[in-house]
Design an enzyme around this catalytic site. Structure first.
Site, PDB file in Angstrom:
ATOM      1  N   GLY A 100       0.695  -1.274   0.139  1.00 36.98           N
ATOM      2  CA  GLY A 100       0.016   0.041  -0.030  1.00 36.98           C
ATOM      3  C   GLY A 100       0.867   1.326   0.021  1.00 36.98           C
ATOM      4  O   GLY A 100       0.436   2.124  -0.833  1.00 36.98           O
ATOM      5  N   GLY A 101       1.770   1.229   0.776  1.00 36.62           N
ATOM      6  CA  GLY A 101       2.774   2.516   0.982  1.00 36.62           C
ATOM      7  C   GLY A 101       3.446   2.717  -0.283  1.00 36.62           C
ATOM      8  O   GLY A 101       3.597   3.881  -0.861  1.00 36.62           O
ATOM      9  N   GLU A 133       5.889   4.626   6.438  1.00 33.55           N
ATOM     10  CA  GLU A 133       6.305   3.832   7.253  1.00 33.55           C
ATOM     11  C   GLU A 133       5.721   2.620   6.771  1.00 33.55           C
ATOM     12  O   GLU A 133       4.505   2.275   6.989  1.00 33.55           O
ATOM     13  CB  GLU A 133       6.041   4.249   8.744  1.00 33.55           C
ATOM     14  CG  GLU A 133       6.759   3.277   9.690  1.00 33.55           C
ATOM     15  CD  GLU A 133       5.908   3.238  11.094  1.00 33.55           C
ATOM     16  OE1 GLU A 133       5.479   1.896  11.333  1.00 33.55           O
ATOM     17  OE2 GLU A 133       5.676   4.305  11.698  1.00 33.55           O
ATOM     18  N   CYS A 154       4.154  -2.465  14.585  1.00 34.47           N
ATOM     19  CA  CYS A 154       5.389  -2.112  13.577  1.00 34.47           C
ATOM     20  C   CYS A 154       6.760  -2.519  14.167  1.00 34.47           C
ATOM     21  O   CYS A 154       7.645  -2.761  13.412  1.00 34.47           O
ATOM     22  CB  CYS A 154       5.303  -0.994  12.979  1.00 34.47           C
ATOM     23  SG  CYS A 154       5.189   0.467  14.190  1.00 34.47           S
ATOM     24  N   GLU A 201       8.011  -9.343   6.600  1.00 34.81           N
ATOM     25  CA  GLU A 201       7.494  -9.042   7.680  1.00 34.81           C
ATOM     26  C   GLU A 201       6.094 -10.231   7.697  1.00 34.81           C
ATOM     27  O   GLU A 201       5.370 -10.203   6.776  1.00 34.81           O
ATOM     28  CB  GLU A 201       7.096  -7.600   7.586  1.00 34.81           C
ATOM     29  CG  GLU A 201       6.180  -7.319   9.188  1.00 34.81           C
ATOM     30  CD  GLU A 201       5.770  -5.925   9.124  1.00 34.81           C
ATOM     31  OE1 GLU A 201       5.713  -5.221   8.238  1.00 34.81           O
ATOM     32  OE2 GLU A 201       5.461  -5.482  10.426  1.00 34.81           O
TER      33      GLU A 201
END
Lengths: 476, 476
Positions: free
Chosen positions: B194-195, B214, B251, B334
């Site tokens: 998405g980022g 982020e 995060c 991640e």
């Protein structure tokens, strides 16, 4: 070893050096540059067509700039050391010991400009600030002065650590370097089209990097009715000098002069002779832009000027605000060369709002006022000029940029691709640094700037435990 | 009026306010948020599945954060006022009077996160720092808590100036806002995919804007052999709490724990019950990642865990460094949920260099050391951890981020799309400011912070005329 290999190998070495050590070799590099001036300046004259006095001044400015960044490095304030003491009673719950400073990003790629073969090239501002920050630099040389670029690097490298400065040539090589994962940031000074293309490449990397581009600027200047009454001749001659210096090939050349409607503006370009343009690409681009402007309906010629084999002489045209708005796609584009547009406005109309609406982001915006002049119209104008520019200047001309702590050279797009930093002035060092915080680190494992015994003697800003927040007094 | 219209109209109003006035309404907004806690927290529990104690703590933290930024605004140091006196004898030639400060960029678009419905959402850090900077904020609400988002904005807007805060919903609306020319900067906390998509949209605008994303973080933690000998059980229980808190949907969750080879690591997840995941998208993503990790050759299960309708229980696997490197494309991604990987390493091998080479940029990197431990291997490890992270922490766990002047929450890509700023801590205010310098301005036309009579009582840093450069002492 390639320039990129050398820069990557040098990065941890430079990062570990105390800033005072960086400062020492920056000062030595500045000295080497000055010693080589008699060798470098003739080469610069030959490759760029700029005049020897201009280039003598520029090499001195470039050397002083290296020394100013050496001072910034040695002073250590740029590290922005913040030490928050551990605080078991912090308002948000127990706070750890936190120690933050700025560390170099790593190898920086610097795309050199054509129009300042010293000050915005191999030894220029982005190189000086990146080296002071502790980043090795790879300069993509401008094709307008390739031999000067190599020779400048040779001179500087007599003083710099191995790998701290390298030069590469060629557009493909520049793009490849911009895509190389070892490059951690890039800076560019040049055209809108070139800068946008490179910014897109930087953004499309698997790991994007900060890209600092300076892409063009119209630098509007407004003359108030009172200022024109007070000193029309002085304004006209200052304007002529600012438009024609270095054949207008400066990013801060005033491209628009807003003058109240009334008697003829006393254009005074008679004494300006032809000046060579930097390279054939600029001749082509300037010739095309000049023709577009001259061919726009509603534009009248004040000084026709020309572009010949001997160089360019200034062109000055006049129009009114309505025509400027009607033909904004043509008239509100930078002409990189000695051309400017006088725009007549009607006193009292909301000029500031119009400029903020239609003029793209600009490095500078200026206004000439009479002594003691003050009015709501003028305040509104100044506020508008601030919204579109990084530097707002009064009773002067935008060409000539001082290298000082307060200088700002940048602005909203396209003046800069990132409006939050500067490319001139000592604040530029922050472009090439990133923050790192150490949490609860044993003293023996802290970097030097964060240690309580402060072996590098850098400024440390402390937030002690038990500081009582004062926001109660802010309420109501 | 749309949220964007309102923000655009509010921008000049907020920019003109003295920072102490901004501080007053930020404090009032914080108060309103706390008063409404009994209304907002149950809504947050219902929409997110997070626990009430966690959310009670988070709303308090969010209110305190608003007050901390009010303090930063009121103190005025964030304006970074630099006044260079005119100096006819400056080393580079006559220097004009230059006065620089930071001004708000304009309307900011803030994409809210799912996992902190208060602290990284409508009332969160990017909103607080942008408002303190003087920028109106439009929040693109996270679809995981839409009603809470609207209600939070209603509560804050009882205290904020008109147009200072608006909320929009929907992916298409978010993209349209990001492309709207009135938006001057954007912030995002969320997924890598998405980022990256939003960063590309911001970069492709006709006028690109700063984008602060982020995007994800592995947060490696290393345990030295000496630390493991000293306190294996304490390390194991701290690790379990950090991995399983909020079901690992943080995060800063430690995704990799490097433990020296030897006896079995005393995993202690027995007491951890199931915890709801935030929304179906996270259930899907986490389930897929968990299966990939469990299906990787050379990976053994220490704690199997599960994802059921009741929520997730932690999954812990073990492997060795060689397997991690061999399957880096799978294992070095991640997993947003309660999964972590214990990686066995051989004491003495150059672990730091390996991590710096293969682990992507991370918000944090940690190391557990024994009391008084020191060695070249350890120093080298710490230096490597610094190259890959924005926060290096010792003998602790990365979850839980203090909001203080020294905090740094960011890091090399993909921890942040721009490594030069932070999203937590008071230094975050600089994201939403740009420098402007006034040159030779008459006193009456200067903005308040730049005036000699300093009506806003802000810190002013002066460079007097005639300061003699000291670089002579740096030579040699």
């Amino acid at each position: 070893m390639s320039a990129l290999d050398a820069a990557a190998a040098a990065a941890p070495v430079l990062a570990a050096q105390p800033p005072r050590e960086r400062a020492s070799w920056l000062v030595a590099a500045a000295g080497a540059l000055l010693v080589a001036a008699d060798d470098l300046v003739p080469l610069a004259v030959e490759e760029t067509g700029l005049t020897e006095p201009r280039l003598r001044g520029e090499i001195k400015r470039t050397a002083v700039q290296l020394k100013l960044f050496a001072e910034v490095a040695a002073a250590g304030e740029f590290l922005d050391v913040r030490l928050d003491a551990a605080d078991p009673d912090f308002v948000l719950g127990p706070r750890p010991d936190l120690r933050r400073y700025l560390v170099p990003l790593g190898p920086v790629l610097n795309f050199a400009a054509s129009n300042f073969p010293f000050a915005f090239s191999v030894a220029g501002g982005d190189t000086a600030s990146a080296l002071a920050a502790g980043c090795p630099v790879v300069v993509k040389a401008h094709p307008g002065h390739p031999r000067l670029s190599d020779r400048t690097a040779e001179v500087l490298n007599t003083a710099l650590p191995a790998g701290a400065l390298g030069v590469i040539h060629g557009q493909d090589e520049g793009v490849a370097a911009l895509q190389d994962e070892r490059i951690t940031a890039a800076a560019f000074t040049g055209s809108l089209a070139g800068g946008q293309a490179l910014a897109a490449i930087a953004a499309a990397r698997p790991r994007p990097i900060p890209f600092y581009g300076e892409l063009g600027s119209l630098n509007p200047v407004v003359v108030t009715p009172e200022a024109l009454t007070e000193r029309a001749a002085a304004i006209a001659s200052g304007f002529a000098a600012s438009v024609s210096g270095s054949a207008g090939q400066l990013c801060t050349k005033p491209g628009l002069l807003f003058v109240p409607s009334g008697p003829a503006f006393p254009a005074s370009f008679d004494a300006v002779g032809p000046h060579k343009l930097l390279h054939p690409g600029i001749v082509d681009g300037y010739t095309r832009r000049r023709s577009e402007v001259l061919g726009t309906p509603g534009v009248t010629v004040l000084v026709e000027g020309a572009v010949t084999d001997d160089g360019a002489t200034p062109t000055l045209v006049e129009t009114d605000l309505a025509t400027l708005l009607e033909h904004r796609d043509t008239l509100l584009q930078e002409a990189f060369g000695p051309l400017s547009i006088v725009v007549r406005y009607t006193p009292g109309e909301p000029l500031g709002a119009v400029l903020a609406e239609v003029v793209e982001g600009s490095l500078t915006a200026g206004v000439h006022v009479a002594a003691g002049e003050d009015s709501p119209w003028l305040h509104s104008l100044v506020t508008s000029l601030q919204t579109l520019a990084g530097r707002v200047l009064f009773n002067g001309w935008p060409t000539g940029v001082a290298v000082t702590p307060a200088m700002q050279h940048g602005g909203p797009f396209p003046a800069a691709t990132n409006p939050t930093t500067t490319s001139v002035g000592t604040a530029a060092i922050t472009r090439f640094l990133r923050p790192v915080v150490y949490q609860d680190a044993p003293a023996a494992l802290l970097p030097e700037p964060l240690r309580d015994d402060n072996p590098w003697h850098v400024p440390q800003h402390r937030s002690p435990a038990g500081e009582s927040p004062s926001w109660g007094s802010l309420a109501g």
